[in-house]
Scaffold this active site. Structure first.
Site, PDB file in Angstrom:
ATOM      1  N   ILE A   1       0.867  -1.167   0.000  1.00 14.14           N
ATOM      2  CA  ILE A   1       0.000   0.000   0.000  1.00 14.14           C
ATOM      3  C   ILE A   1       0.906   1.219   0.000  1.00 14.14           C
ATOM      4  O   ILE A   1       1.746   1.378   0.887  1.00 14.14           O
ATOM      5  CB  ILE A   1      -0.936   0.033   1.239  1.00 14.14           C
ATOM      6  CG1 ILE A   1      -1.902  -1.160   1.225  1.00 14.14           C
ATOM      7  CG2 ILE A   1      -1.742   1.322   1.251  1.00 14.14           C
ATOM      8  CD1 ILE A   1      -1.322  -2.402   1.777  1.00 14.14           C
ATOM      9  N   HIS A   2       0.745   2.070  -1.008  1.00 14.21           N
ATOM     10  CA  HIS A   2       1.594   3.253  -1.175  1.00 14.21           C
ATOM     11  C   HIS A   2       0.689   4.476  -1.189  1.00 14.21           C
ATOM     12  O   HIS A   2      -0.165   4.598  -2.058  1.00 14.21           O
ATOM     13  CB  HIS A   2       2.369   3.136  -2.490  1.00 14.21           C
ATOM     14  CG  HIS A   2       3.522   4.056  -2.599  1.00 14.21           C
ATOM     15  ND1 HIS A   2       3.377   5.409  -2.837  1.00 14.21           N
ATOM     16  CD2 HIS A   2       4.846   3.823  -2.486  1.00 14.21           C
ATOM     17  CE1 HIS A   2       4.579   5.960  -2.891  1.00 14.21           C
ATOM     18  NE2 HIS A   2       5.486   5.027  -2.679  1.00 14.21           N
ATOM     19  N   ILE A   3       0.861   5.384  -0.247  1.00 10.92           N
ATOM     20  CA  ILE A   3      -0.007   6.562  -0.132  1.00 10.92           C
ATOM     21  C   ILE A   3       0.532   7.676  -1.023  1.00 10.92           C
ATOM     22  O   ILE A   3       1.580   8.244  -0.740  1.00 10.92           O
ATOM     23  CB  ILE A   3      -0.100   7.038   1.329  1.00 10.92           C
ATOM     24  CG1 ILE A   3      -0.538   5.895   2.230  1.00 10.92           C
ATOM     25  CG2 ILE A   3      -1.040   8.237   1.435  1.00 10.92           C
ATOM     26  CD1 ILE A   3      -0.303   6.152   3.705  1.00 10.92           C
TER      27      ILE A   3
END
Length: 158
Positions: free
Chosen positions: A80-82
């Protein structure tokens, strides 16, 4: 031999964000848009809380708080990459709620972030959700759909 008795189960990946679903091809970073790290989709967050999309162990949690990876008990890895290029913020606007090595349940909060600040300072808020262990996935909702954190968005069968 007992082959045929055990059938791999289908894993459902939950949305770590509340927001709007987008295809990976729209992410303005070739590593994600060309699926170089894996298959999945992106979410355009509308709230600043990130949940674990699966049950597992946080294998990676970036010091800057902009990304993390969870490995399921079956060995599936979800990244998960914001936002995009948010590593350049050096942690500004991010608060890790868990640590690397922690076991997490699906839907458990992992990171809180300041959505407006990230929108202002990052090139894009589109946030990839990617299976990094090589599986081709099936997206369960159409791009452009609204999604709540914790809803099923991806399915895969090993």
């Amino acid at each position: 031999m007992i082959s045929g008795w055990f059938k791999p189960r289908e894993l459902k990946i939950l949305s770590p964000f509340t927001g709007i679903l987008r295809p990976l091809s729209e992410v303005p970073d070739q590593v994600f848009s060309q699926r170089l790290v894996g298959d999945g989709l992106a979410v355009e967050p509308t709230q600043g809380l990130v949940l674990s999309p699966v049950e597992g162990t946080i294998e990676v949690l970036m010091d800057s708080g902009h990304a993390f990876g969870v490995r399921t008990p079956d060995g599936v890895e979800v990244l998960i990459h914001i936002g995009i290029d948010t590593v350049n913020l050096k942690g500004e606007g991010f608060e890790a709620l868990r640590r690397q090595g922690d076991r997490v349940s699906a839907k458990e909060p992992v990171i809180r972030f300041h959505l407006d600040l990230i929108r202002q300072k990052a090139p894009s808020i589109l946030s990839p959700v990617v299976i990094t262990t090589g599986q081709v996935v099936r997206v369960l909702k159409d791009p452009g759909s609204s999604v709540c954190a914790g809803e099923e968005i991806i399915s895969y069968k090993p």
